[in-house]
Design an enzyme around this catalytic site. Structure first.
Site, short mmCIF file in Angstrom:
data_model
loop_
_atom_site.label_atom_id
_atom_site.label_comp_id
_atom_site.label_asym_id
_atom_site.label_seq_id
_atom_site.Cartn_x
_atom_site.Cartn_y
_atom_site.Cartn_z
N ASP A 141 0.57 -0.80 -0.51
CA ASP A 141 -0.09 -0.11 -0.13
C ASP A 141 0.59 1.46 0.34
OD1 ASP A 141 0.57 -0.15 2.48
OD2 ASP A 141 -0.95 -0.48 3.65
N HIS A 143 3.69 1.71 2.29
CA HIS A 143 3.83 2.17 3.83
C HIS A 143 5.39 2.20 3.42
CE1 HIS A 143 3.23 -1.63 4.65
NE2 HIS A 143 4.65 -1.43 5.22
C1 GLP Z 1 7.02 -3.94 6.39
C2 GLP Z 1 7.80 -3.38 6.66
C3 GLP Z 1 8.58 -1.84 5.49
C4 GLP Z 1 8.66 -2.53 4.88
C5 GLP Z 1 7.37 -3.83 4.84
C6 GLP Z 1 7.70 -4.11 3.18
O1 GLP Z 1 6.13 -3.39 6.39
N1 GLP Z 1 7.63 -2.62 8.46
O2 GLP Z 1 9.44 -1.59 6.79
O3 GLP Z 1 9.14 -2.33 3.57
O4 GLP Z 1 7.59 -4.70 5.16
O5 GLP Z 1 8.07 -5.79 2.88
P1 GLP Z 1 8.96 -6.67 2.02
O6 GLP Z 1 10.08 -6.05 1.88
O7 GLP Z 1 8.62 -8.19 2.54
O8 GLP Z 1 7.83 -6.70 0.87
#
Ligand code: GLP
Length: 270
Positions: A141, A143
């Protein structure tokens, strides 16, 4: 904002690792004047961490005078829990490199006073002179860290409630059981990340395609908190071809063309 579209995740990871190592080397850090890195967890940076370990083992970079600040941590799970971000960082990076333990900063999700922990974290960042380069990933999303949609774009380190989307996305690490995922986390704010002198965000895979389209082709919006990168003086997105699936062909071709030299070679290490 620079957008570097790499052919695949391996290439992206190598590029990011070389970029980071090159920056550390160029800074010639000392104990009095360390190089300060902001670091993410998640699957996105794993490839870059593996490459950084390889570069360290090959003697191409040292982390002796590097100070790190991690982005976030769950509230209420022990540090040695396999899904805590403390554990993740040791397991994927810190245990393989020469960074002194005292140079590592990770928010304590078990602190007695969580608000104080967050305020102190901001103070620690200030005290070391700010962050030179903040690496990050994003959630589907859009973030950044745990700054969920609707977060203030000038926010600082604080406690955040996780959205159901994020809990669901992260349940893959908790036996696919949403009930086992912590419901709150400590996180640096969007403003904390944007205060870094440089910000590099890794966006890979088709699951991030919608978010990438929003951040590149639409405006700054608190519903896609990573879009704040558009206002940063030195913002870079490193993505792979898969993540560009929702962008216009013209946009993709444009960025591939203006970055063709940067994409052709890995960044220099010296
Ligand atoms: C979590 C973390 C983020 C990270 C996100 C995506 O929400 N707080 O910092 O960027 O996961 O994770 P992934 O890289 O496993 O898709």
């Amino acid at each position: 904002m620079r957008i570097l579209i790499h052919s695949d995740y391996d290439r992206l990871s190598k590029w990011v690792a070389h970029y980071v190592a090159g920056k550390i080397n160029k800074a010639q850090p000392t104990p009095e004047n360390p190089y300060v890195l902001g670091l993410p967890t998640g699957s996105s940076p794993i490839g870059a961490y593996e490459e950084l370990v390889k570069l360290y083992k090959a003697g191409k970079v040292s982390f002796k005078n590097v100070v790190t600040f991690n982005m976030d941590e769950y509230v209420g799970i022990p540090e040695d829990h396999p899904e805590s971000y403390h554990f993740f960082m040791w397991d994927n990076l810190f245990k393989y490199i020469d960074i002194p333990k005292e140079n590592i900063n990770i928010l304590d999700g078990n602190a007695a006073d969580l608000e104080k922990e967050c305020n102190d974290y901001e103070e620690r960042i200030k005290k070391v002179g700010g962050i030179d380069l903040f690496l990050g990933g994003i959630g589907p999303d859009g973030h950044i860290a745990f700054n969920e949609p609707g977060s203030s774009l000038s926010s600082k380190t604080r406690i955040k409630t996780l959205t159901y989307d994020t809990i669901l996305a992260n349940s893959r690490f908790f036996d696919n059981d949403v009930n086992k995922v912590p419901k709150t986390a400590l996180t640096v704010g969007v403003g904390t990340v944007m205060s870094a002198r440089e910000v590099l965000i890794i966006i890979n895979g088709y699951k991030k395609a919608r978010a990438l389209q929003k951040v590149v082709e639409e405006g700054v919006n608190h519903m896609w908190t990573v879009s704040m990168l558009q206002l940063h003086e030195h913002g870079i997105i490193c993505c792979d071809d898969e993540a560009t699936m929702e962008m216009k062909v013209g946009t993709v071709n444009y960025f591939k063309d203006i970055e063709r030299e940067a994409l052709a070679d890995l960044p220099e290490l010296q």
